[in-house]
Every structure is written in structure tokens, then in C-alpha cells.
Design an enzyme around this catalytic site. Sequence first.
Site, mmCIF file in Angstrom:
data_model
loop_
_atom_site.group_PDB
_atom_site.id
_atom_site.type_symbol
_atom_site.label_atom_id
_atom_site.label_comp_id
_atom_site.label_asym_id
_atom_site.label_seq_id
_atom_site.Cartn_x
_atom_site.Cartn_y
_atom_site.Cartn_z
ATOM 1 N N ASP A 176 0.888 -1.006 -0.015
ATOM 2 C CA ASP A 176 0.056 0.022 -0.076
ATOM 3 C C ASP A 176 0.933 1.305 0.032
ATOM 4 O O ASP A 176 1.239 1.911 0.966
ATOM 5 C CB ASP A 176 -0.760 0.044 1.186
ATOM 6 C CG ASP A 176 -2.020 0.970 1.104
ATOM 7 O OD1 ASP A 176 -2.319 1.336 0.025
ATOM 8 O OD2 ASP A 176 -2.580 1.413 2.252
ATOM 9 N N GLU A 206 -6.482 5.303 -8.399
ATOM 10 C CA GLU A 206 -7.734 5.793 -8.079
ATOM 11 C C GLU A 206 -8.278 7.126 -8.764
ATOM 12 O O GLU A 206 -7.585 7.818 -9.072
ATOM 13 C CB GLU A 206 -7.687 6.140 -6.392
ATOM 14 C CG GLU A 206 -8.980 6.634 -5.763
ATOM 15 C CD GLU A 206 -8.914 6.533 -4.188
ATOM 16 O OE1 GLU A 206 -9.724 6.781 -3.473
ATOM 17 O OE2 GLU A 206 -7.747 5.679 -3.813
ATOM 18 N N LYS A 258 -9.930 2.264 -8.825
ATOM 19 C CA LYS A 258 -10.419 2.591 -7.564
ATOM 20 C C LYS A 258 -11.409 3.572 -7.373
ATOM 21 O O LYS A 258 -11.382 4.618 -7.829
ATOM 22 C CB LYS A 258 -9.403 2.849 -6.458
ATOM 23 C CG LYS A 258 -8.397 1.667 -6.054
ATOM 24 C CD LYS A 258 -7.323 2.133 -5.210
ATOM 25 C CE LYS A 258 -7.623 2.262 -3.628
ATOM 26 N NZ LYS A 258 -6.835 2.672 -2.833
ATOM 27 N N THR A 270 -12.906 1.124 -2.533
ATOM 28 C CA THR A 270 -12.318 1.546 -1.539
ATOM 29 C C THR A 270 -13.204 2.418 -0.314
ATOM 30 O O THR A 270 -14.366 2.770 -0.707
ATOM 31 C CB THR A 270 -10.969 2.466 -1.800
ATOM 32 O OG1 THR A 270 -10.312 2.850 -0.594
ATOM 33 C CG2 THR A 270 -11.482 3.846 -2.313
ATOM 34 N N PHE A 287 -11.840 -1.392 5.213
ATOM 35 C CA PHE A 287 -10.774 -0.591 6.124
ATOM 36 C C PHE A 287 -10.915 -1.312 7.407
ATOM 37 O O PHE A 287 -11.908 -1.391 7.901
ATOM 38 C CB PHE A 287 -10.961 0.868 6.233
ATOM 39 C CG PHE A 287 -10.360 1.571 5.062
ATOM 40 C CD1 PHE A 287 -10.338 1.027 3.758
ATOM 41 C CD2 PHE A 287 -9.936 2.820 5.079
ATOM 42 C CE1 PHE A 287 -9.983 1.627 2.335
ATOM 43 C CE2 PHE A 287 -9.546 3.456 3.987
ATOM 44 C CZ PHE A 287 -9.314 3.086 2.768
#
Length: 317
Positions: A17, A90, A126, A150, A172
Amino acid sequence: MSSQLESLRRHTTVVADTGDFEAVRALRPTDATTNPSLILKAVQKEAYRPLLEQVVRDHRGAPLAELTDRLLVAFGRAILDIVPGRVSTEVDARLSFDTRATVERGRGLIALYEAAGIPRERVLIKTASTWEGIQAARMLQADGIRCNLTLLFSLPQAVACADAGVQLISPFVGRIYDWYKKAAGAGWVETEKAGANDPGVQSVTEIYRYYKQHGITTEIMGASFRNKGQILALAGCDLLTISPELLAELDATPGDVPACLVRQDDAGAVPARRPADEVWFRTELNANAMATEKLAEGIRLFSADAVKLDALLGAAG
């Protein structure tokens, strides 16, 4: 004895990440994920400043939105030169409530990758797990563009993503942990909320069991970790996306990591599967104060970093 990282790889696909592709090179993940905050952090390092300047120089006069997407793709291409799998890129978080604009930006990002010779199968677009973001992902998936949803904090968001047929979700962990710890205040006892009792771990576990029980093929990638214990408690999840710092800690620690998430056949342990219409989604999300607050906060933070990235690109021009 092998490291915990090597042991974890036996149960779970390990994903880095970060936007720091030198860190990716050192840690040898299968995939990598990026977001506006990670790219902003990377381009402020001296080593990556030339990449930003080259994008501006090669496309001088282009709109900021185009420069941003070209920069994201430049990082993505560099990462794909290192990892054998996929990279997640993203869409601008400021479009999180605009389905059509999200679809257009997602298609544009894929077009940039394909123009550079990168097949779309190696890219995940994303989008935020808002209703609008999920519907955009539904449309992108219909175009053969695989999506990673996400800022996902609750089962209703995961149900809607499954209904839309998305490739992958990123529930998350750390931000859920943060919310409950703050809400508990002085009443929080860290040892009582570790491992399987961590509220973020419990959220991902709930989604995992729902998906596996109902035969949902959408991949689950736990994200946003605050400590190594959260990662170890989710060993067995399809994928886990982990910061370079925590990857390094796992790599430096010898030991075996058992699988904690495994498929179960107890149909009574999960809710019945249901379609996710807009009224149901908004009602259920609204009923979850944590998910509502963390989703809104996440969009604000990513949007603020997108503005900062715009400023850096503008200054470099």
C-alpha cells in the site's frame, strides 16, 4: 525459520500500500495499491520529483485533471514494472458523488494505461464506496474495466459492491479501530480489543463470511492497518494491502502465521443474501454512525490531498 511475511504469503496475497515503487521493489508484493495521499507523499520526495516534472514537461498546457491522471499512470506503470500482478489507481475523490464523471475518469485512466502498452487486466480502478461510486463501478465492470471499491466500512457497502459485480473491495480496518477507540475514550482497553476482538478485524470478518457463504466471487482485500496484530488476525483473507513499514516489520519477525479466516459452512452465521437497492443502501449506511462518518471523512481527506497534488502540478508548470 521463515518470517511472518513469508508465512502470511501462504494464506493471503500480499499487496503493498504505497506510491513508493522503490519500497515495492524491496518488499516483493504481488500487487500494489495507490491513492491520492500516497502519491502526494511520494512526489514530495526528492527521488520522485523528476517524475512529476517530466509529466508536466511532456504535457505542458494540459488541464490539471489530465496531468493528475498522467502522473498516477506514470507511478502505476513504474510499479507494474516491479510487481507480477496488478496496480490500483484511484479516481479523483472529488468525484465520489458523481457517477458519470467517475465512469469517464475511470475509462480515461484505462485508456492511458493501454496507450502505454499495459493491458487493462493489470489495473484496478479505485472508486469510493458511495452509492454513486458503486454504480460507476457497475458500469465500468460492464466495459471490462476491473474495479477496487475503497473507503468501505460496513457490510451494506460490501453487499452493494457484490450486487454490482465489482472485482475487488477494500474494507478498512484501522480507521474503524480509530473510530471505536476514540468513541470509547478512557474506557478503551487495548488488550481487550486486540486480534479477533478488534472492531476493524470483526468488520472484515463479517464481510468475508457473508461473501464466502453466498459464493460471491468479488475479492476481499483488507486495508488500512494500524498494527501487525490486525494483519495477523486476518491471515487467510483473499488479499491484504499493507504499508511498507508494517511489511518490513513482518519481514523482520520470524514465526509461523496460521490462517484465521477460513470458509465456514454454517448458514446461520450470516444474513441471507439480498439485492442492494438505493433506498436500502442509504438507510443501512445512515444507521451506522461509524461507517457514515468514516466514509465522509475519507472522501474529505483524499479530496484535500488531490487539491495539494493539483497545486504541486501547477507550480511545476
